[in-house]
Enzyme design. Structure first.
Site: not given
Length: 348
Positions: A101-102, A180-182, A260, A289, A308-310
């Site tokens: 997304v980013g 936002g969406r999340i 982030r 990271e 970072h396993i979202g």
């Protein structure tokens, strides 16, 4: 009628035709060796040639070599797509598609100047990231990792009424930074936990989010028992959480970041956790990271750090790969991208 052409001519003609077909095919670089199911749209398309990287991220030098002359790039978050890489790619490059997304790793202005389309993968990972955020919130507030570690270390003794006490969600106030969406998906996930209030701050109020209250950033910090960060990384949100910010929060507040790492002044977070300015933190993102194994955050019992396993869920990652593949394929074929990054060209 039997052919009267010499056999060597037939072979030459066949080889020449094959070479011409190869030369006319669009070239796409996929910077990782992704499973076939992730890039299935590319594998079905006969008019493109695909080059894949290794399982691990390429070095900058190797990436610059691999992009030379390609028509499209399907990249990952660690791949830096800047001016120098665009120069190395050359004038054939039509599209950059990121499986994320980013898109902070992509020089959007440079792409716009060159008329290069840029795509990302919004929407498909919303619910998965929300699930992870709530899981991280619960793991941090209820001290799950700390408790599991104590069992492995042989520290589980007789029942103790004060052993491993944590904070519950029921009756609490949750503040979400970035609706936002999340952010909205996280808020909906929290409703069954019977939280008392959900506050949020964002660039503007969301009338459709009638289960949460739009407040100022300062109000959210002061009133929230849990602060969950989901905002996009922008110049305005970079280093949003500082020594002063953490000082405004409740002393037992739980801080969760799935946005982030650059949104947080990390030394300030370490200080807040060490000195008791806040109660605990759960992080799925940090800087850098991967984080070094000797980093101070990893030495703190009141900090849960995930790699970072979202979006790390099987179906979600496959959908992300498919969408990124469709974007890069459309771009090299001169079609509009399925999900272009806002403000960029949809096709070249």
């Amino acid at each position: 009628m039997a052919s009267v052409l010499p056999k060597y001519f037939c072979r030459f003609h066949s080889q020449t035709a094959a070479a011409a077909a190869t030369m006319s095919q669009a070239r796409i670089l996929v910077t990782r060796d992704l499973p076939a199911s992730f890039i299935e749209p590319l594998l079905r398309e006969k008019s493109v040639t695909i080059t894949r990287g290794d399982r691990d991220a390429m070095s900058e030098q190797k990436l610059h070599q691999m992009v030379q002359g390609v028509d499209g790039i399907l990249c990952m978050l660690p791949d830096r797509i800047d001016q120098s890489l665009l120069d190395a790619a050359g004038s054939n490059l039509k599209v950059v598609s990121t499986m994320s997304v980013g898109y902070n790793h992509i020089d959007i202005d440079a792409c716009k100047e060159r008329g290069i389309a840029v795509g990302n993968t919004p929407d498909v990972l919303t619910d998965t990231t929300a699930e992870l955020a709530v899981s991280l919130l619960l793991a941090t507030s209820r001290r799950l990792f700390e408790a599991a570690h104590s069992v492995r270390m042989g520290q589980w003794g007789n029942w103790d009424p004060t052993y491993m006490l944590g904070k519950g969600l029921k009756g609490s106030t949750v503040g979400i930074v970035g609706m936002g969406r999340i952010g909205q998906a996280i808020a909906r996930c929290l409703l069954p936990f019977k939280v008392d209030r959900i506050l949020y701050c964002s660039r503007s109020g969301k009338p459709e989010v009638d289960y949460a209250s739009f407040v100022s950033f300062e109000h959210l910090l002061e009133r929230s028992d849990f602060v969950v960060v989901t905002c996009a990384l922008t110049p305005e949100t970079t280093q949003l959480f500082t020594f002063d910010t953490f000082s405004r929060m409740k002393e037992d507040a739980v801080f969760v970041n799935v946005s982030r790492g650059e949104v947080v002044d990390q030394p300030a977070l370490v200080d807040a956790l060490r000195t008791g300015k806040i109660g605990a933190a759960g992080l799925d993102v940090m800087t850098p990271e991967p984080i070094p194994t000797n980093h101070e955050l990893l030495q703190l019992s009141n900090c849960v750090v995930l790699p970072h396993i979202g979006s790390a869920e099987e179906t979600t990652r496959m959908h992300m790969g498919n969408l990124a593949a469709r974007n890069v394929l459309n771009g090299v074929l001169g079609k509009a991208l399925v999900t272009p990054v806002p403000g960029t060209v949809a096709s070249k």
